[in-house]
Motif scaffolding. Structure first.
Motif, PDB file in Angstrom:
ATOM      1  N   TYR A 157       0.832  -1.208   0.000  1.00  0.00           N
ATOM      2  CA  TYR A 157       0.000   0.000   0.000  1.00  0.00           C
ATOM      3  C   TYR A 157       0.866   1.257   0.000  1.00  0.00           C
ATOM      4  CZ  TYR A 157      -2.732   3.891   1.681  1.00  0.00           C
ATOM      5  OH  TYR A 157      -3.282   5.140   1.824  1.00  0.00           O
ATOM      6  N   GLU A 158       1.861   1.294   0.880  1.00  0.00           N
ATOM      7  CA  GLU A 158       2.703   2.482   0.960  1.00  0.00           C
ATOM      8  C   GLU A 158       3.458   2.714  -0.347  1.00  0.00           C
ATOM      9  OE1 GLU A 158       2.782   4.770   3.144  1.00  0.00           O
ATOM     10  OE2 GLU A 158       1.646   3.868   4.786  1.00  0.00           O
ATOM     11  N   LEU A 159       3.900   1.631  -0.984  1.00  0.00           N
ATOM     12  CA  LEU A 159       4.609   1.787  -2.251  1.00  0.00           C
ATOM     13  C   LEU A 159       3.652   2.282  -3.336  1.00  0.00           C
ATOM     14  CD1 LEU A 159       7.201   1.585  -3.788  1.00  0.00           C
ATOM     15  CD2 LEU A 159       6.786  -0.855  -4.146  1.00  0.00           C
ATOM     16  N   TRP A 169       1.098   6.214 -12.030  1.00  0.00           N
ATOM     17  CA  TRP A 169      -0.039   5.372 -11.686  1.00  0.00           C
ATOM     18  C   TRP A 169       0.059   3.960 -12.267  1.00  0.00           C
ATOM     19  CZ3 TRP A 169      -3.000   3.643 -15.761  1.00  0.00           C
ATOM     20  CH2 TRP A 169      -2.921   4.360 -16.962  1.00  0.00           C
ATOM     21  N   GLU A 170       0.745   3.818 -13.404  1.00  0.00           N
ATOM     22  CA  GLU A 170       0.921   2.477 -13.964  1.00  0.00           C
ATOM     23  C   GLU A 170       1.736   1.602 -13.015  1.00  0.00           C
ATOM     24  OE1 GLU A 170       1.893   5.274 -15.443  1.00  0.00           O
ATOM     25  OE2 GLU A 170       1.277   5.345 -17.555  1.00  0.00           O
ATOM     26  N   ASP A 171       2.722   2.199 -12.346  1.00  0.00           N
ATOM     27  CA  ASP A 171       3.526   1.450 -11.377  1.00  0.00           C
ATOM     28  C   ASP A 171       2.752   1.202 -10.089  1.00  0.00           C
ATOM     29  OD1 ASP A 171       5.842   1.304 -13.006  1.00  0.00           O
ATOM     30  OD2 ASP A 171       6.365   3.354 -12.453  1.00  0.00           O
ATOM     31  N   ALA A 172       1.837   2.108  -9.762  1.00  0.00           N
ATOM     32  CA  ALA A 172       1.056   1.965  -8.528  1.00  0.00           C
ATOM     33  C   ALA A 172       0.053   0.810  -8.626  1.00  0.00           C
ATOM     34  CB  ALA A 172       0.307   3.264  -8.226  1.00  0.00           C
ATOM     35  N   GLU A 173      -0.497   0.595  -9.812  1.00  0.00           N
ATOM     36  CA  GLU A 173      -1.601  -0.369  -9.954  1.00  0.00           C
ATOM     37  C   GLU A 173      -1.278  -1.772  -9.456  1.00  0.00           C
ATOM     38  OE1 GLU A 173      -4.920  -1.965 -13.167  1.00  0.00           O
ATOM     39  OE2 GLU A 173      -3.231  -0.746 -13.880  1.00  0.00           O
ATOM     40  N   PRO A 174      -0.185  -2.424  -9.891  1.00  0.00           N
ATOM     41  CA  PRO A 174       0.039  -3.796  -9.427  1.00  0.00           C
ATOM     42  C   PRO A 174       0.206  -3.895  -7.917  1.00  0.00           C
ATOM     43  CG  PRO A 174       1.973  -2.972 -10.600  1.00  0.00           C
ATOM     44  CD  PRO A 174       0.875  -1.999 -10.836  1.00  0.00           C
ATOM     45  N   HIS A 175       0.759  -2.858  -7.296  1.00  0.00           N
ATOM     46  CA  HIS A 175       0.964  -2.907  -5.846  1.00  0.00           C
ATOM     47  C   HIS A 175      -0.342  -2.708  -5.092  1.00  0.00           C
ATOM     48  CE1 HIS A 175       5.296  -3.218  -6.050  1.00  0.00           C
ATOM     49  NE2 HIS A 175       5.293  -2.298  -6.988  1.00  0.00           N
ATOM     50  N   VAL A 176      -1.194  -1.819  -5.582  1.00  0.00           N
ATOM     51  CA  VAL A 176      -2.457  -1.615  -4.880  1.00  0.00           C
ATOM     52  C   VAL A 176      -3.376  -2.824  -5.080  1.00  0.00           C
ATOM     53  CG1 VAL A 176      -3.753  -0.410  -6.713  1.00  0.00           C
ATOM     54  CG2 VAL A 176      -4.210   0.103  -4.312  1.00  0.00           C
ATOM     55  N   ARG A 177      -3.294  -3.465  -6.235  1.00  0.00           N
ATOM     56  CA  ARG A 177      -4.084  -4.690  -6.437  1.00  0.00           C
ATOM     57  C   ARG A 177      -3.577  -5.810  -5.533  1.00  0.00           C
ATOM     58  NH1 ARG A 177      -7.810  -4.617 -10.320  1.00  0.00           N
ATOM     59  NH2 ARG A 177      -7.676  -3.070 -12.009  1.00  0.00           N
ATOM     60  N   LYS A 178      -2.257  -5.866  -5.344  1.00  0.00           N
ATOM     61  CA  LYS A 178      -1.672  -6.888  -4.472  1.00  0.00           C
ATOM     62  C   LYS A 178      -2.140  -6.701  -3.045  1.00  0.00           C
ATOM     63  CE  LYS A 178       1.301 -10.146  -3.288  1.00  0.00           C
ATOM     64  NZ  LYS A 178       1.152 -11.558  -3.715  1.00  0.00           N
ATOM     65  N   VAL A 179      -2.108  -5.465  -2.557  1.00  0.00           N
ATOM     66  CA  VAL A 179      -2.488  -5.234  -1.169  1.00  0.00           C
ATOM     67  C   VAL A 179      -3.969  -5.526  -0.958  1.00  0.00           C
ATOM     68  CG1 VAL A 179      -3.105  -2.773  -1.243  1.00  0.00           C
ATOM     69  CG2 VAL A 179      -2.069  -3.726   0.809  1.00  0.00           C
ATOM     70  N   ASN A 195      -8.674   5.750  -8.271  1.00  0.00           N
ATOM     71  CA  ASN A 195      -7.990   6.820  -9.002  1.00  0.00           C
ATOM     72  C   ASN A 195      -7.251   6.280 -10.225  1.00  0.00           C
ATOM     73  OD1 ASN A 195      -8.884   8.624  -7.062  1.00  0.00           O
ATOM     74  ND2 ASN A 195      -6.975   8.599  -5.906  1.00  0.00           N
ATOM     75  N   VAL A 196      -6.609   5.129 -10.034  1.00  0.00           N
ATOM     76  CA  VAL A 196      -5.908   4.490 -11.151  1.00  0.00           C
ATOM     77  C   VAL A 196      -6.885   4.119 -12.258  1.00  0.00           C
ATOM     78  CG1 VAL A 196      -4.654   2.401 -11.850  1.00  0.00           C
ATOM     79  CG2 VAL A 196      -3.963   3.636  -9.784  1.00  0.00           C
ATOM     80  N   LEU A 197      -8.035   3.563 -11.872  1.00  0.00           N
ATOM     81  CA  LEU A 197      -9.032   3.158 -12.863  1.00  0.00           C
ATOM     82  C   LEU A 197      -9.600   4.363 -13.616  1.00  0.00           C
ATOM     83  CD1 LEU A 197     -10.844   0.359 -10.826  1.00  0.00           C
ATOM     84  CD2 LEU A 197      -9.338   0.058 -12.800  1.00  0.00           C
ATOM     85  N   LEU A 198      -9.707   5.490 -12.942  1.00  0.00           N
ATOM     86  CA  LEU A 198     -10.143   6.700 -13.636  1.00  0.00           C
ATOM     87  C   LEU A 198      -9.135   7.098 -14.706  1.00  0.00           C
ATOM     88  CD1 LEU A 198     -11.660   9.083 -10.929  1.00  0.00           C
ATOM     89  CD2 LEU A 198     -12.846   7.899 -12.782  1.00  0.00           C
ATOM     90  N   ARG A 199      -7.837   6.953 -14.392  1.00  0.00           N
ATOM     91  CA  ARG A 199      -6.801   7.247 -15.385  1.00  0.00           C
ATOM     92  C   ARG A 199      -6.925   6.302 -16.580  1.00  0.00           C
ATOM     93  NH1 ARG A 199      -2.319  10.378 -13.963  1.00  0.00           N
ATOM     94  NH2 ARG A 199      -3.027  11.944 -12.466  1.00  0.00           N
ATOM     95  N   LYS A 200      -7.416   5.099 -16.325  1.00  0.00           N
ATOM     96  CA  LYS A 200      -7.590   4.118 -17.399  1.00  0.00           C
ATOM     97  C   LYS A 200      -8.952   4.260 -18.075  1.00  0.00           C
ATOM     98  CE  LYS A 200      -5.927  -0.048 -16.651  1.00  0.00           C
ATOM     99  NZ  LYS A 200      -5.673  -1.371 -16.025  1.00  0.00           N
ATOM    100  N   ARG A 201      -9.694   5.301 -17.693  1.00  0.00           N
ATOM    101  CA  ARG A 201     -11.030   5.590 -18.240  1.00  0.00           C
ATOM    102  C   ARG A 201     -12.033   4.470 -17.962  1.00  0.00           C
ATOM    103  NH1 ARG A 201     -10.610  10.106 -21.247  1.00  0.00           N
ATOM    104  NH2 ARG A 201      -8.544  10.691 -22.033  1.00  0.00           N
TER     105      ARG A 201
END
Length: 241
Positions: A157-159, A169-179, A195-201
């Motif tokens: 989560y922190e990462l 945000w592309e780098d954030a997605e796999p980590h937030v999905r993991k947590v 927020n990431v999904l909004l960036r992905k429309r």
């Protein structure tokens, strides 16, 4: 069965002490054989810690983790470090306590020292990353958290938070999905994923994640802006342009 309260208000990580004892009158079905002439492994660093410092550390840990007495715990941990300044476990636990108090400056100092003394301490790097996130030092947080994850698979989560704040945000997605696989009840992680999904429309997916946050933390610190986003997305999806 054991229950213990954990306060994650200021930090997304916490330490729990679990003591396992045999059930009276029962014998385990399998007991691994202890190799002959080999005792418990103890590092030279651990052997160097004076008994009085260990006693103060144990008192501090008990007050923090069992009694939830942060001030008392900090007092004993500080005494442990006065008796022996190069005590990595005491530094990590004291840093965690400082994070809980919002004392970012002192937390940063002791956690940095903990990583220097014990470069293989995953919790030290993860707590250091959380502290750096609070100070908005996101590049340094990514570095510390990445190292922490190499040593300990927690802290995603922190990462993810650090990457998001850096606009990655592309780098954030796999980590937030993991947590969220590990801790689906972690409400703030749902906001980052939204927020990431909004960036992905992906407005539908984002709406779902915002709604999950409200279910988990209806009075949370992000509840008002999240409710506003939910209303906006519901209106947008109902009346697409």
């Amino acid at each position: 069965p054991v229950r213990q309260r954990v306060d994650l208000t200021m930090s997304s990580t916490a330490f729990l002490m679990i003591e396992l004892r045999p059930i009276p009158g029962e014998n385990p079905s399998f007991v691994p054989e202890t190799p002959k002439n080999i005792g418990p492994t103890v590092s030279a660093m651990e052997l160097a810690i004076p008994q009085k410092a260990r006693e103060e550390f144990d008192k501090g840990r008990q007050l923090l983790l069992e009694k939830h007495d942060v001030s008392g715990g900090v007092h004993h941990l500080q005494k442990a470090l006065q008796l022996y300044k190069d005590f990595p476990e005491a530094l990590v636990l004291l840093g965690t306590a400082y994070l809980g108090q919002g004392n970012w400056k002192d937390a940063l100092e002791v956690l940095q020292k903990a990583t220097e003394l014990d470069p293989k301490s995953g919790p030290a790097y993860l707590e250091l990353g959380a502290c750096l996130n609070q100070q908005k030092s996101y590049e340094a947080a990514v570095k510390a958290l990445t190292r922490g994850l190499e040593l300990n698979p927690e802290g995603h989560y922190e990462l993810a938070k650090a990457y998001w704040e850096l606009g990655r945000w592309e780098d954030a997605e796999p980590h937030v999905r993991k947590v969220l696989v590990l801790k689906p009840e972690l409400a703030p992680a749902h906001v980052i994923l939204a927020n990431v999904l909004l960036r992905k429309r992906d407005a539908t997916g984002a709406l779902h994640e915002y709604q999950e946050y409200i279910k988990l933390a209806p009075q949370g610190p992000m509840a008002a802006p999240v409710q506003a986003m939910i209303a906006k997305l519901e209106k947008s999806l109902k009346n697409p342009q």
